[in-house]
Motif scaffolding. Structure first.
Motif, PDB file in Angstrom:
ATOM      1  N   GLU A  10      -7.568  16.268   7.225  1.00 24.33           N
ATOM      2  CA  GLU A  10      -6.602  16.923   6.333  1.00 24.33           C
ATOM      3  C   GLU A  10      -5.723  15.866   5.649  1.00 24.33           C
ATOM      4  N   HIS A  11      -5.025  16.270   4.585  1.00 26.89           N
ATOM      5  CA  HIS A  11      -4.232  15.296   3.830  1.00 26.89           C
ATOM      6  C   HIS A  11      -3.241  14.569   4.739  1.00 26.89           C
ATOM      7  N   VAL A  12      -2.476  15.337   5.486  1.00 25.16           N
ATOM      8  CA  VAL A  12      -1.524  14.731   6.419  1.00 25.16           C
ATOM      9  C   VAL A  12      -1.733  15.369   7.784  1.00 25.16           C
TER      10      VAL A  12
ATOM     11  N   THR B 261       0.816  -1.220   0.000  1.00 30.52           N
ATOM     12  CA  THR B 261       0.000   0.000   0.000  1.00 30.52           C
ATOM     13  C   THR B 261       0.849   1.269   0.000  1.00 30.52           C
ATOM     14  N   HIS B 262       0.141   2.381  -0.009  1.00 33.79           N
ATOM     15  CA  HIS B 262       0.789   3.690  -0.113  1.00 33.79           C
ATOM     16  C   HIS B 262       0.802   4.378   1.254  1.00 33.79           C
ATOM     17  N   HIS B 263       0.890   5.703   1.243  1.00 34.42           N
ATOM     18  CA  HIS B 263       1.051   6.452   2.493  1.00 34.42           C
ATOM     19  C   HIS B 263      -0.181   6.382   3.406  1.00 34.42           C
ATOM     20  N   ARG B 264      -1.392   6.313   2.825  1.00 34.07           N
ATOM     21  CA  ARG B 264      -2.618   6.291   3.656  1.00 34.07           C
ATOM     22  C   ARG B 264      -2.888   4.816   3.973  1.00 34.07           C
ATOM     23  N   SER B 265      -2.146   4.300   4.953  1.00 39.21           N
ATOM     24  CA  SER B 265      -1.924   2.856   5.036  1.00 39.21           C
ATOM     25  C   SER B 265      -2.567   2.134   6.214  1.00 39.21           C
TER      26      SER B 265
ATOM     27  N   PHE C 222      -3.741   2.063  -3.802  1.00 41.68           N
ATOM     28  CA  PHE C 222      -3.163   3.392  -4.056  1.00 41.68           C
ATOM     29  C   PHE C 222      -4.298   4.380  -4.285  1.00 41.68           C
ATOM     30  N   GLY C 223      -3.971   5.663  -4.221  1.00 42.28           N
ATOM     31  CA  GLY C 223      -4.987   6.689  -4.460  1.00 42.28           C
ATOM     32  C   GLY C 223      -5.043   7.050  -5.931  1.00 42.28           C
ATOM     33  N   GLU C 224      -6.069   7.802  -6.306  1.00 41.57           N
ATOM     34  CA  GLU C 224      -6.186   8.197  -7.721  1.00 41.57           C
ATOM     35  C   GLU C 224      -5.029   9.109  -8.124  1.00 41.57           C
ATOM     36  N   GLY C 225      -4.356   9.723  -7.122  1.00 43.43           N
ATOM     37  CA  GLY C 225      -3.192  10.576  -7.412  1.00 43.43           C
ATOM     38  C   GLY C 225      -2.041   9.778  -8.001  1.00 43.43           C
ATOM     39  N   SER C 226      -2.011   8.475  -7.724  1.00 38.51           N
ATOM     40  CA  SER C 226      -0.928   7.646  -8.270  1.00 38.51           C
ATOM     41  C   SER C 226      -0.997   7.555  -9.789  1.00 38.51           C
ATOM     42  N   PHE C 227      -2.178   7.829 -10.356  1.00 32.63           N
ATOM     43  CA  PHE C 227      -2.274   7.801 -11.821  1.00 32.63           C
ATOM     44  C   PHE C 227      -1.507   8.954 -12.468  1.00 32.63           C
ATOM     45  N   ASP C 228      -1.001   9.855 -11.648  1.00 36.60           N
ATOM     46  CA  ASP C 228      -0.133  10.909 -12.188  1.00 36.60           C
ATOM     47  C   ASP C 228       1.330  10.455 -12.231  1.00 36.60           C
ATOM     48  N   GLU C 229       1.571   9.194 -11.861  1.00 40.33           N
ATOM     49  CA  GLU C 229       2.935   8.648 -11.850  1.00 40.33           C
ATOM     50  C   GLU C 229       3.098   7.621 -12.972  1.00 40.33           C
ATOM     51  N   GLY C 230       4.192   7.720 -13.699  1.00 40.07           N
ATOM     52  CA  GLY C 230       4.439   6.788 -14.810  1.00 40.07           C
ATOM     53  C   GLY C 230       4.510   5.336 -14.371  1.00 40.07           C
TER      54      GLY C 230
ATOM     55  N   ASN D 190     -10.362   6.200  -4.911  1.00 38.56           N
ATOM     56  CA  ASN D 190     -10.502   7.536  -5.510  1.00 38.56           C
ATOM     57  C   ASN D 190     -11.236   8.449  -4.530  1.00 38.56           C
ATOM     58  N   ASN D 191     -10.438   9.270  -3.813  1.00 37.82           N
ATOM     59  CA  ASN D 191     -11.055  10.193  -2.851  1.00 37.82           C
ATOM     60  C   ASN D 191     -11.071  11.629  -3.408  1.00 37.82           C
ATOM     61  N   LEU D 192     -10.880  11.751  -4.704  1.00 39.57           N
ATOM     62  CA  LEU D 192     -11.066  13.003  -5.469  1.00 39.57           C
ATOM     63  C   LEU D 192      -9.967  14.047  -5.315  1.00 39.57           C
ATOM     64  N   TYR D 193      -9.046  13.846  -4.363  1.00 37.88           N
ATOM     65  CA  TYR D 193      -7.982  14.839  -4.166  1.00 37.88           C
ATOM     66  C   TYR D 193      -6.622  14.159  -4.039  1.00 37.88           C
ATOM     67  N   ALA D 194      -5.602  14.829  -4.551  1.00 39.37           N
ATOM     68  CA  ALA D 194      -4.222  14.438  -4.269  1.00 39.37           C
ATOM     69  C   ALA D 194      -3.642  15.627  -3.513  1.00 39.37           C
ATOM     70  N   THR D 195      -3.256  15.422  -2.289  1.00 36.47           N
ATOM     71  CA  THR D 195      -2.990  16.506  -1.314  1.00 36.47           C
ATOM     72  C   THR D 195      -4.170  17.486  -1.380  1.00 36.47           C
ATOM     73  N   GLU D 196      -3.964  18.679  -1.941  1.00 33.92           N
ATOM     74  CA  GLU D 196      -5.074  19.636  -1.958  1.00 33.92           C
ATOM     75  C   GLU D 196      -5.509  19.971  -3.386  1.00 33.92           C
TER      76      GLU D 196
ATOM     77  N   SER E  35       4.467   2.573   1.688  1.00 35.10           N
ATOM     78  CA  SER E  35       5.575   3.398   1.224  1.00 35.10           C
ATOM     79  C   SER E  35       5.039   4.781   0.891  1.00 35.10           C
ATOM     80  N   PRO E  36       5.825   5.819   1.166  1.00 35.92           N
ATOM     81  CA  PRO E  36       5.355   7.167   0.832  1.00 35.92           C
ATOM     82  C   PRO E  36       5.543   7.514  -0.639  1.00 35.92           C
ATOM     83  N   ILE E  37       6.199   6.631  -1.391  1.00 33.06           N
ATOM     84  CA  ILE E  37       6.509   6.959  -2.785  1.00 33.06           C
ATOM     85  C   ILE E  37       5.331   6.555  -3.663  1.00 33.06           C
ATOM     86  N   LEU E  38       4.675   7.518  -4.260  1.00 34.89           N
ATOM     87  CA  LEU E  38       3.511   7.211  -5.091  1.00 34.89           C
ATOM     88  C   LEU E  38       3.931   6.319  -6.261  1.00 34.89           C
ATOM     89  N   GLY E  39       3.081   5.342  -6.570  1.00 35.35           N
ATOM     90  CA  GLY E  39       3.380   4.447  -7.695  1.00 35.35           C
ATOM     91  C   GLY E  39       4.229   3.261  -7.292  1.00 35.35           C
TER      92      GLY E  39
HETATM   93  C1  LIG Z   1       6.597   9.972  -6.400  1.00 37.44           C
HETATM   94  C2  LIG Z   1       5.919  10.939  -5.480  1.00 37.44           C
HETATM   95  N1  LIG Z   1       5.558  12.172  -5.920  1.00 37.44           N
HETATM   96  C3  LIG Z   1       4.964  13.066  -5.092  1.00 37.44           C
HETATM   97  C4  LIG Z   1       4.723  12.736  -3.785  1.00 37.44           C
HETATM   98  C5  LIG Z   1       4.086  13.753  -2.833  1.00 37.44           C
HETATM   99  N2  LIG Z   1       2.732  13.320  -2.456  1.00 37.44           N
HETATM  100  C6  LIG Z   1       2.498  12.685  -1.283  1.00 37.44           C
HETATM  101  S1  LIG Z   1       0.902  12.233  -1.103  1.00 37.44           S
HETATM  102  C7  LIG Z   1       0.481  12.945  -2.587  1.00 37.44           C
HETATM  103  C8  LIG Z   1      -0.935  12.904  -3.077  1.00 37.44           C
HETATM  104  C9  LIG Z   1      -1.489  11.526  -3.098  1.00 37.44           C
HETATM  105  O1  LIG Z   1      -2.797  11.521  -3.539  1.00 37.44           O
HETATM  106  P1  LIG Z   1      -3.518  10.150  -3.810  1.00 37.44           P
HETATM  107  O2  LIG Z   1      -2.613   9.231  -4.515  1.00 37.44           O
HETATM  108  O3  LIG Z   1      -4.814  10.448  -4.450  1.00 37.44           O
HETATM  109  O4  LIG Z   1      -3.725   9.543  -2.332  1.00 37.44           O
HETATM  110  P2  LIG Z   1      -4.537  10.204  -1.136  1.00 37.44           P
HETATM  111  O5  LIG Z   1      -3.544  11.005  -0.354  1.00 37.44           O
HETATM  112  O6  LIG Z   1      -5.617  11.021  -1.696  1.00 37.44           O
HETATM  113  O7  LIG Z   1      -5.030   9.040  -0.356  1.00 37.44           O
HETATM  114  C10 LIG Z   1       1.604  13.505  -3.203  1.00 37.44           C
HETATM  115  C11 LIG Z   1       1.570  14.190  -4.509  1.00 37.44           C
HETATM  116  C12 LIG Z   1       5.130  11.441  -3.351  1.00 37.44           C
HETATM  117  N3  LIG Z   1       4.919  11.036  -2.101  1.00 37.44           N
HETATM  118  N4  LIG Z   1       5.697  10.567  -4.205  1.00 37.44           N
END
Ligand SMILES: Cc1ncc(C[n+]2csc(CCOP(=O)(O)OP(=O)(O)O)c2C)c(N)n1
Ligand SMILES: [Mg+2]
Length: 324
Positions: free
Chosen positions: A241-243, A61-65, A141-149, A171-177, A111-115
């Motif tokens: 809040e995001h974090v 999983t990702h940061h919101r773990s 992962f969150g929908e924000g991960s789709f911004d990662e290759g 998909n919670n509609l936001y990546a950070t803010e 892991s905090p690294i998206l993707g």
């Molecule tokens: C490769 C990479 N780029 C940027 C960040 C900074 N960052 C941390 S959380 C986040 C937004 C994540 O949004 P989403 O994937 O939708 O998950 P959510 O926080 O909404 O659960 C960003 C851009 C990161 N952690 N890793």
């Protein structure tokens, strides 16, 4: 669905909600310091997916773990100790919220690294295929991960090599803010892009644990039949809040309206399951109160035990020998 199974789904939802609320209170008073992303409001995604997996299936999983760690059976005591930075933490107090793990439960980490989670789950799925194992590798992962290759590379690799990987997008509609609509071309959606790999998308209401569970079962059945990956798209919303532990409105953040939050609070996954249980006469209100009381007591026990755990010794800094 069996009565005990429904009660277990509810108990998990309530347990994860209260565990995170209790931890958020610790953050407010500064006893916890590691950067932390709470999944309050998103519990049904983790519980619905993990309830459809076998214990031997693996999860990344990702940061919101925390929701995923707990739904996969991770120890709350070890999680709290980790967030306190103590030696009994699931990563020996060195990793914090974005590096949690419970190997015994096949929860292979946050892991905090998206993707990152999607790529690791594809690697695990490849290993399972080579070993002719039927195990499933899932990544949240969150929908924000789709911004990662790397997510697109993972989807492509899984599709090209017929790897039964279960991708789960919350998909919670936001990546950070930043809202989703300013991160995507209005002419397409990430779902269409995922489908362009011929990967089937199972869309579900991420605040309805039964819908998530049933969609995951369907996705797993599809994967077993086709030896192909699948993606769960769970629509949900982050409440805090995001974090950190605060509500956005407490600190006057303006990237989203309180009215939007309120509309999602009405769709609370925990309350929704309570209504289902009462309306379908699975349990009565008094039974629910008993479950809540039992859960709250066990959380507080873990909290106080973790608070007493010792700090790691600086002399052990370069050792990494404990089996976590
Ligand atoms: C490769 C990479 N780029 C940027 C960040 C900074 N960052 C941390 S959380 C986040 C937004 C994540 O949004 P989403 O994937 O939708 O998950 P959510 O926080 O909404 O659960 C960003 C851009 C990161 N952690 N890793
Ligand atoms: Mg998001």
């Amino acid at each position: 669905m069996k009565k005990d199974f429904i009660i277990n789904l509810y108990t998990q939802l309530y347990f994860i909600r209260r565990a995170e609320e209790v931890m958020a209170d610790e953050y407010r008073v500064g006893t916890m310091k590691t950067p932390t992303h709470f999944g309050i409001g998103q519990e049904a995604c983790a519980v619905g997916v993990c309830s459809a997996l076998n214990n031997s299936d693996v999860v990344y999983t990702h940061h919101r773990s925390h929701t995923h760690y707990l739904a996969k059976g991770g120890s709350l005591f070890r999680l709290i100790a980790e967030l306190f930075g103590r030696v009994d933490g699931c990563s020996m107090g060195r990793g914090g919220s974005v590096h949690i793990i419970d190997k015994k439960k096949n929860f292979f980490g946050s892991s905090p690294i998206l993707g990152h989670s999607s790529a690791l789950s594809v690697g695990a799925a490849l290993a399972f295929k080579l070993k002719k194992s039927k195990k499933i590798a899932a990544s949240f992962f969150g929908e924000g991960s789709f911004d990662e290759g790397s997510v697109w590379e993972s989807l492509n690799y899984a599709a090209t090599n017929n790897l039964p990987t279960l991708f789960v997008c919350e998909n919670n509609l936001y990546a950070t803010e930043t809202p989703l609509d300013v991160r995507t071309s209005p002419r397409t959606t990430f779902i269409k892009k995922v489908e362009s790999f011929a990967i089937k998308v199972f869309d579900c209401d991420g605040n309805d644990v039964l819908d998530v569970y049933k969609s995951t079962l369907k996705a797993i059945k599809y994967m077993q039949k086709t030896s192909f990956p699948a993606l769960i798209h769970a629509r949900t919303y982050r409440w805090r809040e995001h974090v950190g532990p605060l509500w956005d409105y407490e600190v006057n953040r303006t990237y989203r309206d309180k009215s939007e939050l309120d509309s999602w609070i009405k769709k609370c996954p925990v309350k929704r399951m309570e209504r289902y249980i009462i309306n379908n006469k699975v349990l009565n209100k008094n039974d629910l109160l008993k479950i809540q009381d039992r859960v709250n007591k066990s959380i507080l026990k873990d909290l106080e035990k973790a608070r007493k755990s010792p700090w790691p010794s600086p002399a052990d800094l370069f050792l990494n020998t404990r089996e976590v």
